[in-house]
Design a protein around this motif. Structure first.
Motif, PDB file in Angstrom:
ATOM      1  N   ASN A  57       3.288 -10.610  -2.014  1.00 36.72           N
ATOM      2  CA  ASN A  57       4.304 -10.087  -1.086  1.00 36.72           C
ATOM      3  C   ASN A  57       3.987  -8.660  -0.669  1.00 36.72           C
ATOM      4  OD1 ASN A  57       6.445 -12.056  -0.583  1.00 36.72           O
ATOM      5  ND2 ASN A  57       6.827 -11.980  -2.775  1.00 36.72           N
ATOM      6  N   THR A  58       3.436  -7.873  -1.607  1.00 40.70           N
ATOM      7  CA  THR A  58       3.136  -6.483  -1.289  1.00 40.70           C
ATOM      8  C   THR A  58       2.164  -6.364  -0.123  1.00 40.70           C
ATOM      9  OG1 THR A  58       3.556  -5.781  -3.557  1.00 40.70           O
ATOM     10  CG2 THR A  58       2.188  -4.330  -2.223  1.00 40.70           C
ATOM     11  N   ASP A  59       1.193  -7.286  -0.033  1.00 39.82           N
ATOM     12  CA  ASP A  59       0.246  -7.250   1.085  1.00 39.82           C
ATOM     13  C   ASP A  59       0.975  -7.359   2.419  1.00 39.82           C
ATOM     14  OD1 ASP A  59      -1.751  -7.347  -0.902  1.00 39.82           O
ATOM     15  OD2 ASP A  59      -1.763  -9.536  -0.847  1.00 39.82           O
ATOM     16  N   ILE A  60       1.877  -8.318   2.498  1.00 41.08           N
ATOM     17  CA  ILE A  60       2.612  -8.544   3.744  1.00 41.08           C
ATOM     18  C   ILE A  60       3.608  -7.409   3.985  1.00 41.08           C
ATOM     19  CG2 ILE A  60       4.350 -10.002   4.856  1.00 41.08           C
ATOM     20  CD1 ILE A  60       1.729 -11.556   2.613  1.00 41.08           C
ATOM     21  N   ASN A  61       4.317  -7.003   2.935  1.00 44.34           N
ATOM     22  CA  ASN A  61       5.301  -5.929   3.076  1.00 44.34           C
ATOM     23  C   ASN A  61       4.654  -4.627   3.552  1.00 44.34           C
ATOM     24  OD1 ASN A  61       7.241  -7.686   2.166  1.00 44.34           O
ATOM     25  ND2 ASN A  61       7.273  -6.885   0.077  1.00 44.34           N
ATOM     26  N   THR A  62       3.459  -4.334   3.040  1.00 41.47           N
ATOM     27  CA  THR A  62       2.756  -3.124   3.449  1.00 41.47           C
ATOM     28  C   THR A  62       2.306  -3.237   4.896  1.00 41.47           C
ATOM     29  OG1 THR A  62       2.016  -2.688   1.186  1.00 41.47           O
ATOM     30  CG2 THR A  62       0.778  -1.637   2.968  1.00 41.47           C
ATOM     31  N   ARG A  63       1.735  -4.387   5.245  1.00 37.82           N
ATOM     32  CA  ARG A  63       1.251  -4.575   6.617  1.00 37.82           C
ATOM     33  C   ARG A  63       2.383  -4.451   7.630  1.00 37.82           C
ATOM     34  NH1 ARG A  63       1.424  -9.174   9.311  1.00 37.82           N
ATOM     35  NH2 ARG A  63       1.226 -10.580   7.515  1.00 37.82           N
ATOM     36  N   THR A  64       3.538  -5.017   7.332  1.00 41.48           N
ATOM     37  CA  THR A  64       4.637  -5.051   8.289  1.00 41.48           C
ATOM     38  C   THR A  64       5.542  -3.821   8.217  1.00 41.48           C
ATOM     39  OG1 THR A  64       6.039  -6.281   6.735  1.00 41.48           O
ATOM     40  CG2 THR A  64       4.671  -7.567   8.267  1.00 41.48           C
ATOM     41  N   ALA A  65       5.224  -2.871   7.333  1.00 47.11           N
ATOM     42  CA  ALA A  65       6.023  -1.653   7.138  1.00 47.11           C
ATOM     43  C   ALA A  65       7.414  -1.967   6.599  1.00 47.11           C
ATOM     44  CB  ALA A  65       6.115  -0.836   8.431  1.00 47.11           C
ATOM     45  N   TRP A  66       7.538  -3.052   5.843  1.00 44.39           N
ATOM     46  CA  TRP A  66       8.825  -3.479   5.276  1.00 44.39           C
ATOM     47  C   TRP A  66       9.392  -2.440   4.317  1.00 44.39           C
ATOM     48  CZ3 TRP A  66      10.555  -4.723   0.302  1.00 44.39           C
ATOM     49  CH2 TRP A  66      11.725  -5.485   0.221  1.00 44.39           C
ATOM     50  N   TYR A  67       8.527  -1.678   3.657  1.00 40.73           N
ATOM     51  CA  TYR A  67       8.997  -0.704   2.672  1.00 40.73           C
ATOM     52  C   TYR A  67       9.689   0.494   3.319  1.00 40.73           C
ATOM     53  CZ  TYR A  67       6.237  -3.186  -0.844  1.00 40.73           C
ATOM     54  OH  TYR A  67       5.721  -4.134  -1.678  1.00 40.73           O
ATOM     55  N   SER A  68       9.497   0.686   4.603  1.00 36.77           N
ATOM     56  CA  SER A  68      10.100   1.832   5.269  1.00 36.77           C
ATOM     57  C   SER A  68      11.614   1.693   5.328  1.00 36.77           C
ATOM     58  CB  SER A  68       9.544   1.970   6.691  1.00 36.77           C
ATOM     59  OG  SER A  68      10.211   3.015   7.371  1.00 36.77           O
ATOM     60  N   GLY A  72      11.900   1.984  12.475  1.00 43.28           N
ATOM     61  CA  GLY A  72      10.660   2.057  13.219  1.00 43.28           C
ATOM     62  C   GLY A  72       9.749   3.192  12.779  1.00 43.28           C
ATOM     63  N   ASP A  73      10.067   3.822  11.653  1.00 42.53           N
ATOM     64  CA  ASP A  73       9.278   4.942  11.143  1.00 42.53           C
ATOM     65  C   ASP A  73       8.396   4.439  10.010  1.00 42.53           C
ATOM     66  OD1 ASP A  73       8.244   7.291  10.239  1.00 42.53           O
ATOM     67  OD2 ASP A  73      10.155   8.210   9.684  1.00 42.53           O
ATOM     68  N   SER A  74       7.081   4.619  10.109  1.00 42.90           N
ATOM     69  CA  SER A  74       6.168   4.117   9.085  1.00 42.90           C
ATOM     70  C   SER A  74       5.680   5.204   8.144  1.00 42.90           C
ATOM     71  CB  SER A  74       4.957   3.450   9.748  1.00 42.90           C
ATOM     72  OG  SER A  74       4.249   4.373  10.544  1.00 42.90           O
ATOM     73  N   ASP A  75       6.308   6.397   8.191  1.00 44.37           N
ATOM     74  CA  ASP A  75       5.865   7.489   7.334  1.00 44.37           C
ATOM     75  C   ASP A  75       6.149   7.219   5.858  1.00 44.37           C
ATOM     76  OD1 ASP A  75       4.889   8.904   9.446  1.00 44.37           O
ATOM     77  OD2 ASP A  75       6.614  10.245   9.643  1.00 44.37           O
ATOM     78  N   ASP A  76       7.073   6.304   5.561  1.00 41.76           N
ATOM     79  CA  ASP A  76       7.376   5.983   4.169  1.00 41.76           C
ATOM     80  C   ASP A  76       7.124   4.502   3.881  1.00 41.76           C
ATOM     81  OD1 ASP A  76       9.435   4.930   5.675  1.00 41.76           O
ATOM     82  OD2 ASP A  76      11.016   5.485   4.280  1.00 41.76           O
ATOM     83  N   ALA A  77       6.276   3.868   4.692  1.00 40.04           N
ATOM     84  CA  ALA A  77       6.112   2.414   4.619  1.00 40.04           C
ATOM     85  C   ALA A  77       4.995   1.998   3.675  1.00 40.04           C
ATOM     86  CB  ALA A  77       5.865   1.844   6.010  1.00 40.04           C
ATOM     87  N   SER A  78       5.086   2.451   2.447  1.00 41.21           N
ATOM     88  CA  SER A  78       4.104   2.044   1.442  1.00 41.21           C
ATOM     89  C   SER A  78       4.794   1.912   0.103  1.00 41.21           C
ATOM     90  CB  SER A  78       2.967   3.071   1.348  1.00 41.21           C
ATOM     91  OG  SER A  78       3.413   4.258   0.718  1.00 41.21           O
ATOM     92  N   TRP A  79       4.063   1.424  -0.871  1.00 43.48           N
ATOM     93  CA  TRP A  79       4.568   1.219  -2.228  1.00 43.48           C
ATOM     94  C   TRP A  79       5.072   2.527  -2.814  1.00 43.48           C
ATOM     95  CZ3 TRP A  79       2.529   2.281  -7.325  1.00 43.48           C
ATOM     96  CH2 TRP A  79       3.022   1.448  -8.325  1.00 43.48           C
ATOM     97  N   SER A  80       4.396   3.642  -2.530  1.00 42.26           N
ATOM     98  CA  SER A  80       4.760   4.942  -3.098  1.00 42.26           C
ATOM     99  C   SER A  80       5.753   5.704  -2.230  1.00 42.26           C
ATOM    100  CB  SER A  80       3.501   5.806  -3.269  1.00 42.26           C
ATOM    101  OG  SER A  80       2.953   6.130  -2.012  1.00 42.26           O
ATOM    102  N   GLY A  81       6.064   5.190  -1.026  1.00 41.21           N
ATOM    103  CA  GLY A  81       6.955   5.900  -0.125  1.00 41.21           C
ATOM    104  C   GLY A  81       6.261   6.946   0.711  1.00 41.21           C
ATOM    105  N   GLN A  82       4.923   6.963   0.680  1.00 37.87           N
ATOM    106  CA  GLN A  82       4.146   7.898   1.485  1.00 37.87           C
ATOM    107  C   GLN A  82       3.474   7.141   2.634  1.00 37.87           C
ATOM    108  OE1 GLN A  82       4.241  11.215   0.732  1.00 37.87           O
ATOM    109  NE2 GLN A  82       5.666  10.601  -0.896  1.00 37.87           N
ATOM    110  N   ALA A  83       3.106   7.876   3.669  1.00 40.20           N
ATOM    111  CA  ALA A  83       2.420   7.247   4.798  1.00 40.20           C
ATOM    112  C   ALA A  83       1.078   6.673   4.345  1.00 40.20           C
ATOM    113  CB  ALA A  83       2.202   8.273   5.904  1.00 40.20           C
ATOM    114  N   LEU A  84       0.770   5.471   4.813  1.00 37.34           N
ATOM    115  CA  LEU A  84      -0.479   4.807   4.445  1.00 37.34           C
ATOM    116  C   LEU A  84      -1.626   5.341   5.300  1.00 37.34           C
ATOM    117  CD1 LEU A  84      -0.686   2.520   2.318  1.00 37.34           C
ATOM    118  CD2 LEU A  84      -0.959   0.923   4.201  1.00 37.34           C
TER     119      LEU A  84
END
Length: 364
Positions: A57-68, A72-84
């Motif tokens: 799931n993490t692969d898809i969540n990271t790709r789609t910016a689900w963590y943000s 529409g902001d991808s600056d926190d769209a990663s596992w750690s909350g930092q921009a990828l």
């Protein structure tokens, strides 16, 4: 390759095949290439020839910016909350063989078959203040070769095939971490949501290995297979849990779904019950009556960073054949888009795994 001193075999390719994630978005952001540079290796690192890598799931969540959490902001769209940082090679579930080591690593590690611990606490020879996720904050295993700190490459002795071993690292360590944080004991009654997925099906096996009784939540069409894995009871997703189980009847909830069913999970928990969560495939926003939380003396555990002993314990369980791999489908790495499409349809039980090097072997 890096100019740092290192113990390398005489012949290494200059380029490798792999999949890069070009940016956040749909499947068109994944690109399979044959001209990627081999990863740089530092003094404390090992270079691994990847044989298989699981889809998560993490692969898809990271790709789609689900963590943000922004709109529409991808600056926190990663596992750690930092921009990828792009391009990025994803892939957290890795089985492979060490083919080279940094000059601070014992040479006898070369040739060892290993699993990579996906929760990264050390990189570039330094302990990280905030752990990374392999394939998110650093490049991962969707390529012919991967680099990781020596401490995160665990030797595994098993007759299982590489694609079977690659089904373990992320899902099973996540499940074992949840059970560890929730202090699951023999005779506990444990409710597991999302039981047909990689983490859920792993949690069933691992909870049973601890002597617990397991109630699994899944679709009725998958009930028989979930019972075969080891669940003692299976309930459908739309069942009223309190009616089926009784209020205050469950010691531990292992939740991978969240969503609208969240309040009913708390209803069935006993006073002093423990709730552990590591996913929200049913929706990340839930309704919580705080009175239920404090009047029942419930303990909540958000589970991301692995407890220090979790991965070593998992490898031991694998080597002792106390848990088994559940591989639903395999695809060559070049067909990652097809594999992720199948993964998102959620019709499978267990893991979908990508095979990387054609000569992946069975260790003796």
């Amino acid at each position: 390759m890096t100019s740092l001193p290192q113990k390398m075999p005489d012949k290494m390719p200059e380029r490798m095949s792999g999949v890069i994630l070009k940016g956040h978005g749909d499947l068109d952001q994944l690109e399979y290439r044959n001209d990627l540079a081999l990863p740089d290796m530092g003094h404390h690192d090992v270079l691994i020839k990847v044989e298989a890598a699981g889809v998560n799931n993490t692969d898809i969540n990271t790709r789609t910016a689900w963590y943000s959490k922004g709109d529409g902001d991808s600056d926190d769209a990663s596992w750690s909350g930092q921009a990828l940082q792009f391009p990025r090679i994803q892939g957290a579930d890795v089985c492979g063989t060490i083919v080279a080591v940094g000059d601070s690593v014992e040479k006898d590690r070369i040739g060892q078959r290993v699993l990579i611990e996906p929760c990264i606490r050390e990189a570039q020879g330094k302990t990280l203040e905030t752990p990374w996720y392999f394939g998110s904050e650093c490049n991962g295993g969707f390529a012919e070769y991967a680099v990781v700190s020596n401490r995160h490459a665990y030797k595994v002795t098993s007759t299982l095939k590489s694609h079977e071993l690659a089904s373990f690292p992320c899902s099973y360590s996540t499940a074992e971490n949840m059970l560890t944080r929730a202090r699951v004991q023999p005779y506990d009654r444990v409710l597991i949501t999302g039981a047909s997925g990689g983490v859920g099906s792993a949690a069933i096996q691992l909870a049973k290995a601890r002597g617990a009784s397991v109630i699994a939540i899944t679709s009725p069409s998958k009930a028989d297979e979930i019972l075969e894995i080891g669940a003692d009871q299976v309930l459908g997703r739309n069942v009223n849990y309190a009616d089926a189980l009784g209020a205050n009847s469950v010691d531990v909830v292992i939740d991978l779904v969240a969503g609208d069913a969240f309040p009913s999970l708390l209803d069935v928990m006993k006073s002093g019950g423990r709730y552990a969560v590591a996913g929200a495939i049913g929706g990340p926003l839930v309704e919580l009556d705080v009175r239920t939380l404090y009047l029942k003396d419930l303990s909540f555990f958000g589970c991301t960073v692995l407890e220090p002993k979790v991965f070593g314990n998992l490898v031991k369980l694998i080597e002792e054949n106390k848990i088994k791999p559940l591989v639903a489908e395999t695809y060559p790495l070049s067909e990652i888009a097809t594999a992720q499409t199948s993964f998102e349809q959620k019709k499978h039980i267990g893991k979908i795994v990508l095979t990387v090097n054609a000569d992946a072997k069975i260790a003796q």
